[in-house]
Design an enzyme around this catalytic site. Sequence first.
Site, mmCIF file in Angstrom:
data_model
loop_
_atom_site.group_PDB
_atom_site.id
_atom_site.type_symbol
_atom_site.label_atom_id
_atom_site.label_comp_id
_atom_site.label_asym_id
_atom_site.label_seq_id
_atom_site.Cartn_x
_atom_site.Cartn_y
_atom_site.Cartn_z
ATOM 1 N N ASN A 1 -1.360 0.000 7.216
ATOM 2 C CA ASN A 1 -0.572 -1.454 7.858
ATOM 3 C C ASN A 1 0.040 -1.904 6.519
ATOM 4 O OD1 ASN A 1 -2.796 -2.183 6.216
ATOM 5 N ND2 ASN A 1 -3.846 -3.310 7.724
ATOM 6 N N ARG B 1 -1.285 -14.617 4.109
ATOM 7 C CA ARG B 1 -1.963 -13.962 5.033
ATOM 8 C C ARG B 1 -1.064 -14.289 6.425
ATOM 9 N NH1 ARG B 1 -6.227 -10.444 4.559
ATOM 10 N NH2 ARG B 1 -7.135 -11.424 6.457
ATOM 11 N N THR C 1 -4.599 -7.848 11.053
ATOM 12 C CA THR C 1 -4.936 -6.485 10.321
ATOM 13 C C THR C 1 -4.731 -5.627 11.537
ATOM 14 O OG1 THR C 1 -6.786 -7.568 9.165
ATOM 15 C CG2 THR C 1 -6.952 -5.184 9.479
ATOM 16 N N TYR D 1 -12.172 -3.067 -2.538
ATOM 17 C CA TYR D 1 -12.906 -2.819 -1.143
ATOM 18 C C TYR D 1 -14.477 -3.024 -1.065
ATOM 19 C CZ TYR D 1 -8.118 -2.614 1.166
ATOM 20 O OH TYR D 1 -6.762 -2.571 1.478
ATOM 21 N N LYS E 1 0.994 -1.186 -0.163
ATOM 22 C CA LYS E 1 -0.033 -0.147 -0.168
ATOM 23 C C LYS E 1 0.982 1.131 -0.077
ATOM 24 C CE LYS E 1 -3.620 -2.479 2.784
ATOM 25 N NZ LYS E 1 -4.576 -2.446 3.845
ATOM 26 N N PHE F 1 -14.976 3.312 8.034
ATOM 27 C CA PHE F 1 -13.553 3.849 7.461
ATOM 28 C C PHE F 1 -13.351 3.536 5.961
ATOM 29 C CE2 PHE F 1 -13.354 -0.742 9.013
ATOM 30 C CZ PHE F 1 -13.015 -1.460 7.967
ATOM 31 N N HIS G 1 -1.537 -5.614 1.703
ATOM 32 C CA HIS G 1 -2.663 -6.296 1.577
ATOM 33 C C HIS G 1 -2.388 -7.733 0.922
ATOM 34 C CE1 HIS G 1 -6.732 -7.668 0.278
ATOM 35 N NE2 HIS G 1 -5.977 -7.970 -1.034
ATOM 36 N N GLU H 1 -9.552 -10.387 -7.122
ATOM 37 C CA GLU H 1 -8.457 -9.227 -7.273
ATOM 38 C C GLU H 1 -7.509 -9.433 -8.128
ATOM 39 O OE1 GLU H 1 -7.076 -9.769 -3.008
ATOM 40 O OE2 GLU H 1 -9.078 -8.944 -2.226
ATOM 41 N N ARG I 1 3.309 -7.131 8.957
ATOM 42 C CA ARG I 1 2.761 -6.110 9.904
ATOM 43 C C ARG I 1 3.327 -5.983 11.271
ATOM 44 N NH1 ARG I 1 -3.320 -7.190 7.687
ATOM 45 N NH2 ARG I 1 -3.311 -5.939 5.860
HETATM 46 P P1 RTP Z 1 -6.475 -6.075 3.680
HETATM 47 O O1 RTP Z 1 -7.976 -6.482 2.847
HETATM 48 O O2 RTP Z 1 -5.946 -4.737 3.309
HETATM 49 O O3 RTP Z 1 -5.526 -7.530 3.373
HETATM 50 O O4 RTP Z 1 -6.614 -6.116 5.166
HETATM 51 P P2 RTP Z 1 -7.342 -7.104 6.066
HETATM 52 O O5 RTP Z 1 -8.050 -8.288 5.333
HETATM 53 O O6 RTP Z 1 -6.471 -7.892 7.151
HETATM 54 O O7 RTP Z 1 -8.532 -6.429 6.767
HETATM 55 P P3 RTP Z 1 -9.911 -5.988 6.374
HETATM 56 O O8 RTP Z 1 -10.954 -6.025 7.580
HETATM 57 O O9 RTP Z 1 -10.295 -6.619 5.173
HETATM 58 O O10 RTP Z 1 -9.859 -4.226 6.180
HETATM 59 C C1 RTP Z 1 -9.402 -3.849 4.974
HETATM 60 C C2 RTP Z 1 -8.229 -2.701 5.413
HETATM 61 O O11 RTP Z 1 -8.979 -1.591 5.830
HETATM 62 C C3 RTP Z 1 -8.318 -0.693 6.737
HETATM 63 N N1 RTP Z 1 -8.907 -0.827 7.986
HETATM 64 N N2 RTP Z 1 -8.818 0.404 8.611
HETATM 65 N N3 RTP Z 1 -10.482 0.716 11.944
HETATM 66 C C4 RTP Z 1 -9.961 1.195 10.747
HETATM 67 O O12 RTP Z 1 -9.492 2.468 10.693
HETATM 68 C C5 RTP Z 1 -9.506 0.191 9.799
HETATM 69 N N4 RTP Z 1 -10.125 -1.201 9.948
HETATM 70 C C6 RTP Z 1 -9.515 -1.460 8.739
HETATM 71 C C7 RTP Z 1 -6.784 -1.532 6.897
HETATM 72 O O13 RTP Z 1 -5.866 -0.887 6.095
HETATM 73 C C8 RTP Z 1 -7.013 -3.064 6.491
HETATM 74 O O14 RTP Z 1 -6.044 -3.533 5.917
#
Ligand code: RTP
Length: 156
Positions: A120, A93, A99, A56, A16, A64, A123, A134, A110
Amino acid sequence: AGVKGTFSERTFIAIKPDGVQRGLVGKVISRFEERGYKLVGLKALAPSKELAEKHYDDLKARPFFAGLVNYMTSGTPVIAMVWEGKDVIKQGRAMIGATNPLESAPGTIRGQYCISVGRNIIHGSDSFESAEKEIGLWFGKAGELVEWTPANVDWI
Ligand code: RTP
């Protein structure tokens, strides 16, 4: 995303904008290479709002979401990659870590480089279905992914 559970399984990994700005591109690539995965697609691009929103779209209802899309479309590039190898979706992962940085184990990407959930650095696709979606979204054009054979590593 290749064939699930085989050596041809593929996942979508993106560094990112904050990871790019912090100069962590080489380190992330090294970790996947050194683990034994094969890089079959790589490009730098500043994603459009439409691309970030589609990527997303399952998070559309989250508070968010707008901030997340703004961050992904800041103008700093995202390094979009497709990595191939046995169980690469799940293993990718695991290598990335949780996350929330408070839960990401030290030693994960991370867990080593992040302290904020909203920054973070990386992705990774969370399932075979997400990987299919994707990879299609980020590498939609023919010829962007390359098949190749590593030298002398059949026995690994
Ligand atoms: P990613 O899709 O980016 O690999 O992340 P992930 O599956 O680990 O987490 P996900 O729940 O899908 O969330 C996607 C991305 O959203 C941002 N996020 N911000 N509370 C917050 O401000 C918040 N929560 C999530 C993060 O960049 C996360 O990787």
